[in-house]
Design a protein around this motif. Structure first.
Motif, mmCIF file in Angstrom:
data_model
loop_
_atom_site.group_PDB
_atom_site.id
_atom_site.type_symbol
_atom_site.label_atom_id
_atom_site.label_comp_id
_atom_site.label_asym_id
_atom_site.label_seq_id
_atom_site.Cartn_x
_atom_site.Cartn_y
_atom_site.Cartn_z
ATOM 1 N N SER A 200 0.831 -1.210 0.000
ATOM 2 C CA SER A 200 0.000 0.000 0.000
ATOM 3 C C SER A 200 0.864 1.259 0.000
ATOM 4 O O SER A 200 0.408 2.325 -0.421
ATOM 5 C CB SER A 200 -0.933 -0.008 1.207
ATOM 6 O OG SER A 200 -0.185 -0.163 2.412
ATOM 7 N N SER A 201 2.117 1.130 0.441
ATOM 8 C CA SER A 201 3.009 2.294 0.466
ATOM 9 C C SER A 201 3.318 2.797 -0.939
ATOM 10 O O SER A 201 3.715 3.958 -1.113
ATOM 11 C CB SER A 201 4.306 1.932 1.183
ATOM 12 O OG SER A 201 4.944 0.830 0.548
ATOM 13 N N LEU A 202 3.150 1.956 -1.964
ATOM 14 C CA LEU A 202 3.444 2.363 -3.337
ATOM 15 C C LEU A 202 2.449 3.389 -3.870
ATOM 16 O O LEU A 202 2.741 4.098 -4.838
ATOM 17 C CB LEU A 202 3.450 1.141 -4.258
ATOM 18 C CG LEU A 202 4.661 0.209 -4.161
ATOM 19 C CD1 LEU A 202 4.442 -1.022 -5.030
ATOM 20 C CD2 LEU A 202 5.927 0.926 -4.591
ATOM 21 N N GLU A 203 1.272 3.447 -3.271
ATOM 22 C CA GLU A 203 0.261 4.385 -3.763
ATOM 23 C C GLU A 203 0.746 5.832 -3.642
ATOM 24 O O GLU A 203 0.345 6.700 -4.423
ATOM 25 C CB GLU A 203 -1.039 4.198 -2.986
ATOM 26 C CG GLU A 203 -1.677 2.825 -3.209
ATOM 27 C CD GLU A 203 -2.956 2.658 -2.410
ATOM 28 O OE1 GLU A 203 -3.457 3.687 -1.899
ATOM 29 O OE2 GLU A 203 -3.442 1.525 -2.293
ATOM 30 N N ILE A 204 1.634 6.107 -2.675
ATOM 31 C CA ILE A 204 2.122 7.476 -2.474
ATOM 32 C C ILE A 204 3.047 7.889 -3.613
ATOM 33 O O ILE A 204 3.018 9.029 -4.088
ATOM 34 C CB ILE A 204 2.858 7.585 -1.120
ATOM 35 C CG1 ILE A 204 1.937 7.145 0.026
ATOM 36 C CG2 ILE A 204 3.366 8.992 -0.876
ATOM 37 C CD1 ILE A 204 2.634 7.082 1.372
ATOM 38 N N VAL A 205 3.914 6.949 -4.058
ATOM 39 C CA VAL A 205 4.916 7.296 -5.075
ATOM 40 C C VAL A 205 4.457 6.939 -6.488
ATOM 41 O O VAL A 205 5.179 7.222 -7.449
ATOM 42 C CB VAL A 205 6.257 6.590 -4.774
ATOM 43 C CG1 VAL A 205 6.840 7.086 -3.480
ATOM 44 C CG2 VAL A 205 6.079 5.078 -4.756
ATOM 45 N N ALA A 206 3.287 6.335 -6.626
ATOM 46 C CA ALA A 206 2.804 5.949 -7.955
ATOM 47 C C ALA A 206 2.717 7.129 -8.918
ATOM 48 O O ALA A 206 3.102 7.002 -10.090
ATOM 49 C CB ALA A 206 1.452 5.252 -7.842
ATOM 50 N N PRO A 207 2.239 8.329 -8.501
ATOM 51 C CA PRO A 207 2.207 9.470 -9.432
ATOM 52 C C PRO A 207 3.589 9.867 -9.932
ATOM 53 O O PRO A 207 3.735 10.299 -11.081
ATOM 54 C CB PRO A 207 1.570 10.584 -8.596
ATOM 55 C CG PRO A 207 0.785 9.878 -7.542
ATOM 56 C CD PRO A 207 1.569 8.659 -7.223
ATOM 57 N N TYR A 208 4.621 9.723 -9.076
ATOM 58 C CA TYR A 208 5.982 10.060 -9.499
ATOM 59 C C TYR A 208 6.533 9.032 -10.491
ATOM 60 O O TYR A 208 7.451 9.316 -11.245
ATOM 61 C CB TYR A 208 6.907 10.148 -8.281
ATOM 62 C CG TYR A 208 6.519 11.237 -7.314
ATOM 63 C CD1 TYR A 208 7.021 12.529 -7.454
ATOM 64 C CD2 TYR A 208 5.637 10.988 -6.266
ATOM 65 C CE1 TYR A 208 6.668 13.533 -6.570
ATOM 66 C CE2 TYR A 208 5.266 11.982 -5.385
ATOM 67 C CZ TYR A 208 5.786 13.268 -5.539
ATOM 68 O OH TYR A 208 5.418 14.263 -4.652
#
Length: 727
Positions: A200-208
């Motif tokens: 779930s931590s990947l959702e933060i950096v997905a836009p980058y």
């Protein structure tokens, strides 16, 4: 009188019209077709007729094809119509097919066209881009050219039918595959695990990372599995694991080769450094298929980009991996120890685990379409009984006597051997700018084969009829002959076996010549089929092996050149190598300390009196009818020798051999009948000179002589007419 004549003419005309109409009606109802092609390309094979004649459940083929396509695609559609009609004529009541006219237009289209497009998409059939030449201009257009086979609740797709080549083979094997798939799924004792590892931590950096829709992946995959479950008899079990919050999931994810993303502080430290994991895994028993959901693409100048898997195609991807996991195809034994060539396992994702594996992905992919690879570790002292054929590719270590005994008895049981053997092992040179060293190989298989009547010579075959390498201008240009890559022409390919009939050209690589012992074969009533040989301009390279093309020269004397056999199939009841010999004992290779403990334990319990006990049976001194294929080169299985689609003569030959050894000769014949490589027969210098002379001189002379006879005939006719009127 004239009225009667006219009425008679009308009656005749009317009768003729009635006869023509009746003939057309009879033609429609009887549907008589005659295939005049040499290989019966436009008629289905016996195996295809048997497949559709023995259907036990309804089979429907839905064809999605855009109308009025340019050549040659319009011919493909016509051929597909004729082919399915041939199936229907031979099938029972359970066979059915239907063509859908699918327009590629979007927007304001009629209801039927929109429904056909939606139906095609539901089955996973999407438009492909084809080339069209109009008014001397190359244009590209999209077209639907696919079909689906529906058998019970199972669906099999052929998403792109772009050529007539191999179409019957693809259809028939797809129908067989559906039958096998249903049986395999119904017999599964456990479910196939579909595990999504997504932090779930990947959702933060997905836009980058420019990844969209990451948060929706679990729900979309779960819905896809739910959609597939009724078709797979509820054998799929979906599980979503979050390694960010579940330590157990994190440990489980580390066992797989999935993507692990790490990032520093981002957006002025508003996003703290972290890491995350993403990947999809399918498991059944001890088999694992790993499916990457995110791939890294490095683009020049632009840099690194992350690309998300196409979720619209995920059902098809899951289906393909499921088929590999549950072994829906016939088992094919493959030796994996004794230094044999490593072939990546049949399920996708395994090839990434061994970067040292040779480039044989095309071979694995082509064979896996109809067979399930079964690893055979002969050092464990057993060859599985369920195999019809054992493939051994380039073993480089010595076999023990007990292992040779296992191979011998496998053959005695009426099972078959497929051998791609090398006589040399290439090792890295010991000094700078030195060629690789070719070390002679002796694994013990040689004496086994010699007993059966086969001898592989310790040499490489060189041939003047070989592949020519185009040299760059910096090296002088022109062509350099690669003598150890012989081109096998049609007249050196035997047509004794049906599956070899349409193979009219091959290219070899590092082949060793093979000799057979005619006396031994005759004594044991063994039949030897020479499959192909080199040309009469070939010779052997012995002892000092150096395959650098710059240093290879043909022999000065033509007497040193001759045609050399390169591949054989032997069939018959082979005699055992161990007949009259002491049966070898399996050597234990366990821990010595544990073996001592076992011995002490046995001594405590007491040893039974065995002197008066004798056992008989188990050993076969004379075998049941079996086959051995042998070729002196493992290079023939590498990617540079086999095309990915399996349409080249080399690929057809290899696949046909494997089918033949697995008692599927009818499938091999069907695959080969559309082989399009058909080179002209090469004429000798004398024949070429004669044909040229005939075209340059002979044809004008023939025309002149023919004209002279016509002139004489006209003069003769003129004189006859004059004589008639003079009277």
């Amino acid at each position: 009188m004239s009225a009667k004549i006219r009425s008679g003419k009308y009656i005749k005309f009317l009768v003729y019209m009635i006869v023509v109409v009746l003939l057309n009606v009879a033609g429609i109802t009887l549907a008589l077709r005659i295939d005049l092609t040499e290989d019966k390309v436009f008629s289905i094979s016996k195996v295809s007729k048997d497949v559709v004649r023995t259907l036990s459940e309804p089979l429907t083929i839905n064809v999605f094809f855009t109308k009025n396509l340019p050549a040659p695609h319009n011919n493909t559609e016509r051929y597909l119509h004729d082919l399915l009609e041939e199936y229907a004529l031979s099938a029972n009541k359970y066979f059915n097919y239907r063509f859908y006219d699918v327009s590629t237009e979007e927007g304001d289209i009629d209801k039927e066209a929109r429904e056909n497009q939606e139906l095609a998409r539901n089955y996973g059939i999407y438009p492909i881009q084809i080339q069209n030449v109009e008014e001397d201009e190359v244009k590209f257009k999209k077209a639907y050219m696919g079909l689906v086979l529906i058998h019970g609740d199972m669906v099999e797709r052929i998403p792109a039918v772009t050529s007539m080549d191999g179409l019957e083979y693809n259809l028939t094997t797809a129908i067989q595959k559906l039958n096998n798939k249903i049986s395999a799924l119904l017999s599964l004792p456990d479910k196939i695990k579909v595990k999504l590892f997504l932090s779930s931590s990947l959702e933060i950096v997905a836009p980058y990372m420019h990844i969209k829709g990451l948060a929706d992946v679990p729900d979309r995959l779960e819905s896809i599995v739910k959609k597939m479950n009724p078709k797979t008899y509820w054998k799929l079990d979906f599980e979503y694991l979050d390694p960010s919050t579940d330590p157990t999931a994190l440990e489980a994810g580390k066992r797989y080769s999935m993507m692990n993303v790490k990032w520093p502080a981002l957006s002025d430290a508003k996003i703290q450094p972290g890491e995350g994991m993403i990947g999809l895994v399918m498991e059944y028993g001890d088999k694992v298929a790993e499916i990457p959901l995110v791939t890294v693409v490095k683009i020049p100048i632009i840099g690194t980009r992350y690309q998300m898997a196409d979720m619209d195609k995920m059902e098809e991807i899951l289906n393909e991996n499921m088929e590999s996991l549950i072994d829906i195809n016939q088992d094919l034994g493959f030796l994996v120890d004794r230094g044999a060539m490593k072939i990546p396992e049949a399920y996708p994702g395994a090839s990434r685990r061994d970067p040292q594996a040779p480039p044989v992905s095309n071979f694995r992919r082509l064979v896996s379409q109809n067979y399930s690879f079964k690893e055979v570790t002969i050092s464990e002292g057993v060859i599985p009984q369920g195999l019809d054929c054992l493939v051994m590719v380039r073993p480089q270590e010595s076999f023990s006597e007990y292992e040779l005994y296992l191979i011998d008895q496998f053959l005695m049981q009426g099972k078959n051997l497929c051998l791609f053997l090398d006589r040399f092992k290439e090792e890295a040179p010991g000094g700078y700018n030195r060629p690789p060293q070719s070390i002679p190989l002796d694994t013990g298989l040689e004496k086994l084969l010699s007993h059966y009547g086969i001898h592989m010579k310790m040499s490489y075959v060189m041939d003047e009829n070989c592949y020519k390498q185009e040299m760059p201008q910096g090296y002088g240009g022109g062509q350099r002959p690669i003598y150890f890559a012989p081109i096998i022409k049609s007249r050196f390919i035997s047509k004794d076996l049906a599956f070899m009939k349409n193979i009219k050209g091959l290219i070899g690589m590092k082949l060793s010549p093979i000799e057979i012992d005619e006396e031994r074969l005759t004594e044991n009533d063994i039949i030897a089929h020479r499959l192909f040989s080199s040309s009469e301009k070939s010779w052997e390279m012995k002892e000092r092996i150096n395959l650098n093309p710059m240093y290879i020269r043909p022999p000065e004397s033509k007497e040193d050149q001759k045609s050399l056999p390169l591949a054989y199939v032997l069939e018959g009841a082979f005699p055992s190598y161990f007949k009259g010999k002491e049966i070898p004992i399996k050597e234990e290779t366990g821990d010595p300390s544990k073996e001592d403990e076992k011995k002490k334990e046995a001594d405590k319990k007491g040893t039974p009196e065995l002197a008066g006990i004798k056992g008989e049976g188990g050993f076969l001194s004379k075998g049941k009818p079996a086959k051995i294929f042998v070729m002196g080169s493992s290079e023939m299985l590498k990617d540079n020798m086999l095309d990915p689609a399996g349409r080249s003569p080399n690929a057809t030959f290899i696949l046909n051999v494997i089918d033949y050894l697995n008692n599927r000769e009818d499938i091999a014949v069907m695959r080969g009948k559309t082989q399009s490589f058909n080179p002209l027969y090469e004429a000798g210098p004398g024949t070429k000179t004669f044909v040229k002379s005939l075209n340059i001189v002979g044809l004008p002379i023939f025309v002149a002589v023919f004209g002279f006879f016509i002139l004489l005939r006209r003069h003769s006719r003129k004189r006859r007419i004059q004589m008639m009127f003079q009277k």
